[in-house]
Enzyme design. Structure first.
Site, PDB file in Angstrom:
ATOM      1  N   LYS A   1       0.823  -1.222   0.000  1.00  0.00           N
ATOM      2  CA  LYS A   1       0.000   0.000   0.000  1.00  0.00           C
ATOM      3  C   LYS A   1       0.850   1.261   0.000  1.00  0.00           C
ATOM      4  CE  LYS A   1      -2.271  -0.893   3.800  1.00  0.00           C
ATOM      5  NZ  LYS A   1      -1.617  -2.170   4.138  1.00  0.00           N
TER       6      LYS A   1
ATOM      7  N   ARG B   1     -10.827   1.245   7.806  1.00  0.00           N
ATOM      8  CA  ARG B   1     -10.617  -0.146   8.198  1.00  0.00           C
ATOM      9  C   ARG B   1     -11.857  -0.768   8.823  1.00  0.00           C
ATOM     10  NH1 ARG B   1      -4.569  -0.541  10.876  1.00  0.00           N
ATOM     11  NH2 ARG B   1      -3.393   0.267   9.102  1.00  0.00           N
TER      12      ARG B   1
ATOM     13  N   ARG C   1      10.407  -8.003   7.229  1.00  0.00           N
ATOM     14  CA  ARG C   1      10.571  -6.549   7.330  1.00  0.00           C
ATOM     15  C   ARG C   1      11.495  -6.181   8.489  1.00  0.00           C
ATOM     16  NH1 ARG C   1       4.694  -3.726   6.814  1.00  0.00           N
ATOM     17  NH2 ARG C   1       4.540  -4.491   8.956  1.00  0.00           N
TER      18      ARG C   1
ATOM     19  N   ARG D   1       9.614  -4.673  13.676  1.00  0.00           N
ATOM     20  CA  ARG D   1       8.591  -3.855  14.319  1.00  0.00           C
ATOM     21  C   ARG D   1       7.928  -4.661  15.430  1.00  0.00           C
ATOM     22  NH1 ARG D   1       5.385  -1.342   9.059  1.00  0.00           N
ATOM     23  NH2 ARG D   1       7.179  -0.308   8.106  1.00  0.00           N
TER      24      ARG D   1
ATOM     25  N   ARG E   1      -3.997  -9.802  13.231  1.00  0.00           N
ATOM     26  CA  ARG E   1      -4.260  -8.720  12.289  1.00  0.00           C
ATOM     27  C   ARG E   1      -4.924  -9.243  11.020  1.00  0.00           C
ATOM     28  NH1 ARG E   1       1.440  -5.769  11.822  1.00  0.00           N
ATOM     29  NH2 ARG E   1       0.335  -4.187  10.602  1.00  0.00           N
TER      30      ARG E   1
END
Length: 213
Positions: free
Chosen positions: A14, A89, A123, A156, A167
């Site tokens: 995104k 969301r 990531r 993260r 999630r």
């Protein structure tokens, strides 16, 4: 003026595709996730609340998300339009957005869960300057160190198997109703997010009738 919303699971690209559109179309990229992360990094009161929510793998509540988006859009620095990444969301957030702004298109980046896991768990984030890395396609020159400032690369807080599973569950529960609402206005274009960045960007521009990169 062009106004777009980009929707996709974590790791679907995104932010990358929003930034490319913003750069080439001279519109503003509004990343709700980046706004929240700024507050977390700067230890604001809002940041403390967001940090607890993200660490638990949960989505930020409607009231807080709507407030952040509303405040950001009142800055009126988007003379030629915007692309919003990370909002809405939920069904309520979608209804708020449809009532408040005329949207030209909703880009749905579709990515299978197994590919989401592969990308997200690779990531890394520099704890010094905040530079993003991905160990699959964007490895640093020196293992574990940022190419820009030499800071340590860390995961993260919310990039864990447990938090990611939560999630993804919430994402799927909430996304179908959102796409249904936007789809009633014939706004939605669904793009396969598995190919490389250039191919995905070319496909979404073709679908939206935008100039090719």
């Amino acid at each position: 003026m062009r106004k777009y919303v980009i929707i996709g699971a974590v790791g679907s690209g995104k932010s990358t595709h929003s930034e490319l559109l913003a750069r080439d179309l001279d519109i503003v990229h509004i990343s709700v996730g980046d706004i929240f992360r700024w507050h977390v990094k700067n230890h604001t009161k809002l940041g403390a609340q967001v940090r607890r929510t993200m660490a638990a793998g949960e989505l930020v509540g409607d009231d807080l998300a709507e407030s952040v988006v509303r405040d950001r859009l009142t800055q009126h620095d988007w003379n030629y339009g915007f692309v919003v990444d990370g909002f809405p969301r939920s069904r309520r957030q979608t209804e708020f957005f449809l009532e408040s702004y005329d949207i030209d298109g909703v880009i749905h980046l579709d990515l299978p869960d197994e590919e989401v896991r592969r990308r997200v768990l690779a990531r890394r984030l520099c704890n010094g300057c905040g530079m993003d890395y991905n160990l699959i396609a964007d490895r640093p020159t020196q293992e574990g160190r940022c190419d820009v400032c030499g800071g340590e690369l860390v995961s993260r807080e919310d990039d864990t198997e447990q938090a990611l599973a939560e999630r993804l569950r919430e994402y799927h529960e909430r996304t179908d109703p959102i796409l249904e609402l936007f789809g009633r206005k014939e706004y939605v274009v669904t793009i396969d997010a598995r190919p490389g960045i250039e191919e995905v960007q070319r496909t979404l521009r073709e679908r939206l009738g935008l100039p090719l990169p």
